[in-house]
Scaffold this motif. Structure first.
Motif, PDB file in Angstrom:
ATOM      1  N   GLU A 190     -26.407   8.180 -15.865  1.00 41.85           N
ATOM      2  CA  GLU A 190     -25.225   8.755 -15.487  1.00 41.85           C
ATOM      3  C   GLU A 190     -25.511   9.198 -14.239  1.00 41.85           C
ATOM      4  O   GLU A 190     -26.580   9.616 -13.610  1.00 41.85           O
ATOM      5  N   GLU A 191     -24.511  10.031 -13.314  1.00 44.24           N
ATOM      6  CA  GLU A 191     -24.467  10.590 -12.171  1.00 44.24           C
ATOM      7  C   GLU A 191     -25.726  11.863 -12.082  1.00 44.24           C
ATOM      8  O   GLU A 191     -26.297  11.929 -11.207  1.00 44.24           O
ATOM      9  N   ASN A 192     -25.783  12.474 -13.243  1.00 38.25           N
ATOM     10  CA  ASN A 192     -26.359  13.740 -13.388  1.00 38.25           C
ATOM     11  C   ASN A 192     -27.901  13.290 -13.453  1.00 38.25           C
ATOM     12  O   ASN A 192     -28.777  13.713 -13.104  1.00 38.25           O
ATOM     13  N   ASP A 193     -28.315  12.307 -14.288  1.00 36.51           N
ATOM     14  CA  ASP A 193     -29.576  11.555 -14.488  1.00 36.51           C
ATOM     15  C   ASP A 193     -30.003  11.191 -12.867  1.00 36.51           C
ATOM     16  O   ASP A 193     -31.129  11.605 -12.719  1.00 36.51           O
ATOM     17  N   ILE A 194     -29.193  10.508 -12.292  1.00 40.22           N
ATOM     18  CA  ILE A 194     -29.676   9.965 -11.013  1.00 40.22           C
ATOM     19  C   ILE A 194     -29.915  11.272  -9.899  1.00 40.22           C
ATOM     20  O   ILE A 194     -30.829  10.973  -9.318  1.00 40.22           O
ATOM     21  N   LEU A 196     -31.053  14.302 -10.679  1.00 39.09           N
ATOM     22  CA  LEU A 196     -32.163  15.005 -11.118  1.00 39.09           C
ATOM     23  C   LEU A 196     -33.364  14.006 -10.905  1.00 39.09           C
ATOM     24  O   LEU A 196     -34.444  14.313 -10.325  1.00 39.09           O
ATOM     25  N   LEU A 197     -33.193  12.829 -11.269  1.00 39.12           N
ATOM     26  CA  LEU A 197     -34.564  11.944 -10.985  1.00 39.12           C
ATOM     27  C   LEU A 197     -34.966  11.711  -9.508  1.00 39.12           C
ATOM     28  O   LEU A 197     -36.050  11.448  -9.124  1.00 39.12           O
ATOM     29  N   SER A 198     -33.845  11.643  -8.815  1.00 36.51           N
ATOM     30  CA  SER A 198     -34.128  11.353  -7.351  1.00 36.51           C
ATOM     31  C   SER A 198     -34.487  12.654  -6.680  1.00 36.51           C
ATOM     32  O   SER A 198     -35.175  12.578  -5.652  1.00 36.51           O
ATOM     33  N   ASN A 199     -34.119  14.034  -7.185  1.00 34.69           N
ATOM     34  CA  ASN A 199     -34.527  15.160  -6.350  1.00 34.69           C
ATOM     35  C   ASN A 199     -35.154  15.989  -7.280  1.00 34.69           C
ATOM     36  O   ASN A 199     -34.746  17.323  -7.472  1.00 34.69           O
ATOM     37  N   PRO A 200     -36.281  16.088  -7.940  1.00 38.36           N
ATOM     38  CA  PRO A 200     -36.809  16.830  -8.894  1.00 38.36           C
ATOM     39  C   PRO A 200     -37.576  18.246  -8.169  1.00 38.36           C
ATOM     40  O   PRO A 200     -37.126  19.339  -8.602  1.00 38.36           O
ATOM     41  N   ARG A 201     -37.694  17.707  -6.956  1.00 36.18           N
ATOM     42  CA  ARG A 201     -38.441  19.169  -6.477  1.00 36.18           C
ATOM     43  C   ARG A 201     -37.353  20.205  -5.852  1.00 36.18           C
ATOM     44  O   ARG A 201     -37.243  21.484  -6.253  1.00 36.18           O
ATOM     45  N   GLU A 202     -36.304  19.594  -5.296  1.00 37.72           N
ATOM     46  CA  GLU A 202     -35.053  20.545  -4.945  1.00 37.72           C
ATOM     47  C   GLU A 202     -34.463  21.020  -6.147  1.00 37.72           C
ATOM     48  O   GLU A 202     -34.262  22.075  -6.074  1.00 37.72           O
ATOM     49  N   LEU A 203     -34.131  20.168  -7.105  1.00 33.59           N
ATOM     50  CA  LEU A 203     -33.173  20.636  -8.157  1.00 33.59           C
ATOM     51  C   LEU A 203     -34.001  21.224  -9.404  1.00 33.59           C
ATOM     52  O   LEU A 203     -33.398  21.841 -10.191  1.00 33.59           O
ATOM     53  N   ILE A 204     -35.507  21.212  -9.577  1.00 26.91           N
ATOM     54  CA  ILE A 204     -36.089  21.679 -10.832  1.00 26.91           C
ATOM     55  C   ILE A 204     -37.268  22.519 -10.265  1.00 26.91           C
ATOM     56  O   ILE A 204     -37.089  23.971 -10.673  1.00 26.91           O
ATOM     57  N   LEU A 205     -38.305  21.966  -9.442  1.00 30.39           N
ATOM     58  CA  LEU A 205     -39.155  22.954  -9.029  1.00 30.39           C
ATOM     59  C   LEU A 205     -38.771  24.255  -8.049  1.00 30.39           C
ATOM     60  O   LEU A 205     -39.404  25.248  -8.401  1.00 30.39           O
ATOM     61  N   ASP A 206     -37.812  23.895  -7.086  1.00 32.98           N
ATOM     62  CA  ASP A 206     -37.385  24.918  -6.214  1.00 32.98           C
ATOM     63  C   ASP A 206     -36.899  26.170  -6.793  1.00 32.98           C
ATOM     64  O   ASP A 206     -36.577  27.111  -6.201  1.00 32.98           O
ATOM     65  N   LYS A 207     -36.329  25.775  -7.852  1.00 33.67           N
ATOM     66  CA  LYS A 207     -35.497  26.852  -8.596  1.00 33.67           C
ATOM     67  C   LYS A 207     -36.253  27.215  -9.932  1.00 33.67           C
ATOM     68  O   LYS A 207     -35.481  27.839 -10.856  1.00 33.67           O
ATOM     69  N   GLY A 208     -37.511  27.068  -9.925  1.00 34.26           N
ATOM     70  CA  GLY A 208     -38.204  27.964 -10.805  1.00 34.26           C
ATOM     71  C   GLY A 208     -38.827  27.203 -12.146  1.00 34.26           C
ATOM     72  O   GLY A 208     -39.228  27.665 -12.873  1.00 34.26           O
ATOM     73  N   GLY A 209     -38.334  25.820 -12.051  1.00 33.00           N
ATOM     74  CA  GLY A 209     -38.609  24.912 -13.092  1.00 33.00           C
ATOM     75  C   GLY A 209     -40.014  24.383 -12.987  1.00 33.00           C
ATOM     76  O   GLY A 209     -40.891  24.612 -12.311  1.00 33.00           O
ATOM     77  N   THR A 238     -35.807  18.834 -20.516  1.00 32.30           N
ATOM     78  CA  THR A 238     -34.938  17.899 -20.050  1.00 32.30           C
ATOM     79  C   THR A 238     -35.853  16.910 -19.426  1.00 32.30           C
ATOM     80  O   THR A 238     -36.976  16.849 -19.225  1.00 32.30           O
ATOM     81  N   LYS A 239     -35.472  15.532 -19.385  1.00 28.96           N
ATOM     82  CA  LYS A 239     -36.095  14.193 -18.783  1.00 28.96           C
ATOM     83  C   LYS A 239     -37.423  14.393 -19.391  1.00 28.96           C
ATOM     84  O   LYS A 239     -38.581  14.103 -18.691  1.00 28.96           O
ATOM     85  N   MET A 240     -37.465  14.124 -20.602  1.00 26.19           N
ATOM     86  CA  MET A 240     -38.638  13.612 -21.527  1.00 26.19           C
ATOM     87  C   MET A 240     -38.695  12.340 -21.859  1.00 26.19           C
ATOM     88  O   MET A 240     -37.548  11.768 -22.514  1.00 26.19           O
ATOM     89  N   GLY A 241     -39.479  11.615 -21.382  1.00 24.50           N
ATOM     90  CA  GLY A 241     -39.725  10.104 -21.326  1.00 24.50           C
ATOM     91  C   GLY A 241     -41.008   9.635 -21.595  1.00 24.50           C
ATOM     92  O   GLY A 241     -42.080  10.057 -21.038  1.00 24.50           O
ATOM     93  N   VAL A 242     -41.463   8.699 -22.348  1.00 24.07           N
ATOM     94  CA  VAL A 242     -42.745   7.932 -22.359  1.00 24.07           C
ATOM     95  C   VAL A 242     -42.533   6.538 -22.246  1.00 24.07           C
ATOM     96  O   VAL A 242     -41.628   5.789 -22.685  1.00 24.07           O
TER      97      VAL A 242
END
Length: 316
Positions: A190-194, A196-209, A238-242
């Motif tokens: 989905e659009e939300n997947d793409i 997050l997966l394309s910008n993990p630093r900006e959308l997750i890490l830089d926001k305290g994740g 989120t985004k837990m995969g093996v």
């Protein structure tokens, strides 16, 4: 056995006991680092990790993030000249911000793949099952160290079968690939997947994740999981995969436990997740590690994904 005078002095000497405990454990960790030919002291690892995750960063910001005195940080940096460099800030010739050199990046990879996987299980063994009064728990850790040092526990355990690594930019492709594989196996990206997966630093890490990876000596990086800061104090697991090639190795359970351990250490006490009924094995794992089905979480966050028909929160 000799009387422990320092313990007998009471809680007013807690700082001295913690300093003694830290010195004993860090000395053993340093011995393991030397055996691996790693030119880093245990106290420096948190500096390198923070610079990688949040750099380029000023000395003051580094001290603030680690809640250390700035002179302490400055002294520690003085011995990391080959691994940390001060880069000029564009448009401000007087300011400098810290970043890892290529040697620093390579060193931190070795710390995460060779050193920490040996130290963490041994340290976890020391604090296992400690509940109740803190001073009693501290005495128990000291007793266990007296029975077998951290170094002895590391040597006894041998080489780890699996370890956890924090995100670095060279793992961005693995974050996308691992998650895309499992999502597309049952659903559609989905659009939300793409995003997050394309910008993990900006959308997750830089926001305290946080983004963690599971790695094995034979297969390399085989799984990933993230903690993403949401609204009203909530944090989404989120985004837990093996990877399919690693199924059956209990990577998911190991990775979920490590991610929840990190959440607890960061004070993230409101954790939720969104999934689908098709993911029955994963739902069973979530329940095993303390998640419960939560209609309120579904109402608040469920609309983020078209495939979401299950929402869960971590029991307090």
């Amino acid at each position: 056995m000799d009387v422990d005078l320092l313990a007998g002095f009471g809680v007013g000497f807690l700082g001295s006991r913690l300093k003694r405990l830290a010195e004993r454990m860090q000395a053993d960790a340093a011995e393991v680092a030397r055996s691996l030919d790693l030119p880093v002291q245990p106290a420096q690892m948190s500096l390198l990790m923070t610079i990688r995750l949040h750099g380029p960063i000023s000395v003051g910001e580094l001290a603030e993030r680690l809640q250390l005195a700035q002179p302490t940080v400055t002294r520690a940096l003085g011995t990391l000249g080959d691994f940390v460099e001060a880069r000029p800030v564009p448009g401000d010739g007087r300011s400098r911000r810290l970043a890892l050199t290529e040697a620093g990046e390579a060193l931190l990879v070795r710390v995460q793949t060779e050193l920490l996987p040996r130290i963490e299980p041994a340290a976890a063994e020391l604090v296992e099952g400690l509940t109740g009064d803190f001073m009693q728990g501290l005495a128990k850790v000291e007793q266990r160290l007296a029975e077998a040092s951290l170094l002895a526990r590391i040597q006894r355990a041998g080489a780890p079968a699996m370890w956890a690594r924090d995100f670095s930019d060279d793992l961005a492709e693995a974050f996308y690939r691992i998650n895309a594989e499992w999502i597309q196996d049952m659903f559609a990206l989905e659009e939300n997947d793409i995003a997050l997966l394309s910008n993990p630093r900006e959308l997750i890490l830089d926001k305290g994740g946080v983004v963690l990876f599971a790695e094995t000596p034979d297969l390399g990086v085989v799984g990933t999981c993230a903690l993403m800061v949401s609204k009203d104090g909530w944090v989404e697991l989120t985004k837990m995969g093996v990877l399919q090639s690693a199924r059956g190795l209990k990577v998911g359970e190991y990775l979920l436990a490590k991610t929840l351990e990190r959440a607890a250490s960061l004070g993230m006490d409101k954790v939720y997740l969104l999934t689908n009924k098709k993911c029955a094995a994963a739902i069973h794992l979530y329940e095993k590690l303390g998640f419960v089905h939560d209609a309120e979480i579904m109402r608040m966050f469920g609309a983020r994904y078209e495939r979401c028909d299950v929402a869960m929160s971590l029991k307090a």
